[in-house]
Design a protein around this motif. Structure first.
Motif, PDB file in Angstrom:
ATOM      1  N   UNK A  95     -14.604  -3.336   6.896  1.00 56.84           N
ATOM      2  CA  UNK A  95     -14.122  -2.581   5.742  1.00 56.84           C
ATOM      3  C   UNK A  95     -12.758  -3.086   5.281  1.00 56.84           C
ATOM      4  N   UNK A  96     -11.900  -3.419   6.233  1.00 55.68           N
ATOM      5  CA  UNK A  96     -10.576  -3.949   5.876  1.00 55.68           C
ATOM      6  C   UNK A  96     -10.698  -5.302   5.189  1.00 55.68           C
ATOM      7  N   UNK A  97     -11.616  -6.139   5.696  1.00 56.01           N
ATOM      8  CA  UNK A  97     -11.818  -7.443   5.065  1.00 56.01           C
ATOM      9  C   UNK A  97     -12.328  -7.274   3.639  1.00 56.01           C
ATOM     10  N   UNK A  98     -13.194  -6.283   3.430  1.00 57.47           N
ATOM     11  CA  UNK A  98     -13.723  -6.011   2.084  1.00 57.47           C
ATOM     12  C   UNK A  98     -12.599  -5.604   1.138  1.00 57.47           C
ATOM     13  N   UNK A  99     -11.692  -4.751   1.630  1.00 54.75           N
ATOM     14  CA  UNK A  99     -10.559  -4.317   0.808  1.00 54.75           C
ATOM     15  C   UNK A  99      -9.622  -5.475   0.506  1.00 54.75           C
ATOM     16  N   UNK A 100      -9.401  -6.333   1.506  1.00 56.81           N
ATOM     17  CA  UNK A 100      -8.504  -7.483   1.331  1.00 56.81           C
ATOM     18  C   UNK A 100      -9.072  -8.433   0.274  1.00 56.81           C
ATOM     19  N   UNK A 101     -10.369  -8.680   0.339  1.00 59.50           N
ATOM     20  CA  UNK A 101     -11.006  -9.550  -0.656  1.00 59.50           C
ATOM     21  C   UNK A 101     -10.956  -8.922  -2.047  1.00 59.50           C
ATOM     22  N   UNK A 102     -11.124  -7.597  -2.109  1.00 55.58           N
ATOM     23  CA  UNK A 102     -11.125  -6.897  -3.391  1.00 55.58           C
ATOM     24  C   UNK A 102      -9.755  -6.972  -4.067  1.00 55.58           C
ATOM     25  N   UNK A 121       0.848  -1.195   0.000  1.00 55.99           N
ATOM     26  CA  UNK A 121       0.000   0.000   0.000  1.00 55.99           C
ATOM     27  C   UNK A 121       0.878   1.237   0.000  1.00 55.99           C
ATOM     28  N   UNK A 122       0.285   2.349  -0.383  1.00 56.92           N
ATOM     29  CA  UNK A 122       0.972   3.637  -0.369  1.00 56.92           C
ATOM     30  C   UNK A 122       0.669   4.360   0.948  1.00 56.92           C
ATOM     31  N   UNK A 123       1.555   5.264   1.387  1.00 53.25           N
ATOM     32  CA  UNK A 123       1.298   6.027   2.629  1.00 53.25           C
ATOM     33  C   UNK A 123      -0.031   6.783   2.591  1.00 53.25           C
ATOM     34  N   UNK A 124      -0.391   7.332   1.414  1.00 53.81           N
ATOM     35  CA  UNK A 124      -1.638   8.083   1.318  1.00 53.81           C
ATOM     36  C   UNK A 124      -2.851   7.187   1.565  1.00 53.81           C
ATOM     37  N   UNK A 125      -2.722   5.915   1.189  1.00 54.19           N
ATOM     38  CA  UNK A 125      -3.820   4.972   1.408  1.00 54.19           C
ATOM     39  C   UNK A 125      -4.072   4.779   2.891  1.00 54.19           C
ATOM     40  N   UNK A 126      -2.984   4.632   3.661  1.00 58.08           N
ATOM     41  CA  UNK A 126      -3.119   4.451   5.110  1.00 58.08           C
ATOM     42  C   UNK A 126      -3.720   5.700   5.743  1.00 58.08           C
ATOM     43  N   UNK A 127      -3.279   6.874   5.313  1.00 56.84           N
ATOM     44  CA  UNK A 127      -3.810   8.125   5.866  1.00 56.84           C
ATOM     45  C   UNK A 127      -5.304   8.248   5.572  1.00 56.84           C
ATOM     46  N   UNK A 128      -5.710   7.836   4.385  1.00 57.59           N
ATOM     47  CA  UNK A 128      -7.129   7.893   4.030  1.00 57.59           C
ATOM     48  C   UNK A 128      -7.942   6.953   4.924  1.00 57.59           C
ATOM     49  N   UNK A 129      -7.427   5.743   5.141  1.00 58.56           N
ATOM     50  CA  UNK A 129      -8.136   4.769   5.970  1.00 58.56           C
ATOM     51  C   UNK A 129      -8.231   5.247   7.417  1.00 58.56           C
ATOM     52  N   UNK A 130      -7.170   5.851   7.929  1.00 60.31           N
ATOM     53  CA  UNK A 130      -7.194   6.372   9.299  1.00 60.31           C
ATOM     54  C   UNK A 130      -8.260   7.453   9.437  1.00 60.31           C
ATOM     55  N   UNK A 131      -8.403   8.262   8.396  1.00 59.21           N
ATOM     56  CA  UNK A 131      -9.379   9.360   8.436  1.00 59.21           C
ATOM     57  C   UNK A 131     -10.818   8.864   8.367  1.00 59.21           C
ATOM     58  N   UNK A 132     -11.041   7.692   7.765  1.00 62.89           N
ATOM     59  CA  UNK A 132     -12.403   7.243   7.512  1.00 62.89           C
ATOM     60  C   UNK A 132     -12.839   6.047   8.347  1.00 62.89           C
ATOM     61  N   UNK A 133     -11.919   5.459   9.117  1.00 65.37           N
ATOM     62  CA  UNK A 133     -12.262   4.298   9.930  1.00 65.37           C
ATOM     63  C   UNK A 133     -11.920   4.564  11.395  1.00 65.37           C
TER      64      UNK A 133
END
Length: 341
Positions: free
Chosen positions: A183-190, A161-173
């Motif tokens: 939500x993480x499981x959904x992303x992992x499956x995707x 993953x990219x750093x921006x991806x982690x920052x986005x997830x922190x902001x929304x979860x």
């Protein structure tokens, strides 16, 4: 005695000798149970051993108070410390804990879990004020705890993953532990094992609809700006925003304020602490964020968070129109404000 989440790692390694009972509470039952289980492992060697661990439901404790006292006085049948787990604790068992405190020799350690306890709770007040009792509030995964959870779930499936991806997830979860895991499981499956999680794919999956208006509602609530908040809530309803999502957005904002205020109390300047926030405070919101830090005390922020969490539960369970309940909660906190006193 109140513990902060920064102390959780130590509690998970060593159960304090001077404390005989710890209460873990919060609106997210999954997160509360997970934290309580981690602390339990510091009290006994094997939390699955029926000779070392006795579980007592809140109803049984109320019907048979002596069972809690007997368990607290008993040694493990195989030697070593004993653990008593009381689940779904409520104010009704406060007298039982008060009686246990009076015992001269308490052999067992006790861990209780509870739902959202507001500041009027007798049980919460007892644990906060007594030096032989410990209490830990679970206000949802946040900060480094949330970041670690996200990274561990992704790297555990060999996903890059990219750093921006982690920052986005922190902001929304983070406001609801089970929601975060789902939500993480959904992303992992995707993405699939050994895949790469991009920011574009993440924002598409998690959803960014109404982000700006929710951010506006959060800051207006923190400012105590009733006129602006009322208009923004009306706009949110007209555009079909989810009331629970709105509450979670406000919770996230107040959690960030709460984290920085706690850091300030340790003597660290706010400016230095704010720089470490992830995701960072946007430049055009920084001055407003700093003003709110001066407006709210730690206690007031915790009271506001309690009200938000209870409001979220009421949205889900009472049958009252969710937008009306959400608006009532936010306007109530906004009117009360957080002016220091």
């Amino acid at each position: 005695m109140k513990y902060q989440h920064s102390e959780l790692e130590n509690l998970c390694q060593t159960f304090p000798n001077e404390i005989f009972a710890i209460l873990v509470y919060g609106p997210d039952s999954g997160h509360v149970n997970e934290v309580a289980m981690k602390i339990s492992k510091s009290a006994v060697d094997d939390i699955t051993d029926p000779f070392s661990v006795v579980e007592i439901g809140s109803d049984k404790a109320k019907q048979d108070p002596a069972s809690v006292i007997d368990a607290a006085l008993s040694y493990s049948m195989i030697g070593g410390r004993r653990l008593v787990r009381i689940r779904n604790a409520t104010d009704n068992i406060t007298p039982i804990i008060e009686n246990v405190i009076q015992l001269e020799s308490i052999e067992a350690k006790i861990i209780l879990d509870a739902g959202a306890l507001d500041t009027r709770s007798k049980l919460r007040s007892l644990f906060e004020k007594n030096d032989r009792l410990g209490i830990l509030a679970c206000y949802g995964s946040q900060g480094k705890t949330l970041e670690s959870l996200i990274k561990n779930r992704l790297t555990g499936n060999n996903i890059t993953f990219d750093p921006e991806t982690i920052e986005y997830l922190i902001a929304h979860l983070g406001n609801d532990h089970q929601h975060t895991k789902n939500e993480l499981e959904k992303l992992i499956l995707m993405v699939g094992p050994n895949g790469h999680l991009s920011l574009d794919a993440t924002s598409t999956s998690i959803g960014d609809s109404g982000l700006l208006i929710m951010d506006e509602i959060a800051f207006l609530t923190g400012d105590g700006n009733l006129d602006g908040l009322t208009l923004s809530l009306q706009r949110a309803e007209e555009t079909g925003q989810n009331p629970i999502t709105i509450l979670r957005s406000v919770i996230n904002h107040f959690q960030r304020l709460h984290n920085i205020r706690l850091i300030q109390e340790r003597g660290i300047p706010a400016s230095a602490a704010i720089k470490k926030l992830r995701p960072p405070v946007f430049w055009n919101r920084k001055a407003q964020f700093e003003r709110q830090l001066n407006r709210w005390t730690v206690k007031q922020l915790e009271q506001a968070l309690d009200r938000f969490f209870i409001g979220e539960q009421q949205c889900k369970t009472t049958g009252i129109p969710q937008m009306a309940m959400c608006s009532q909660v936010l306007i109530g906190v906004c009117l009360k404000g957080g002016t220091k006193r």
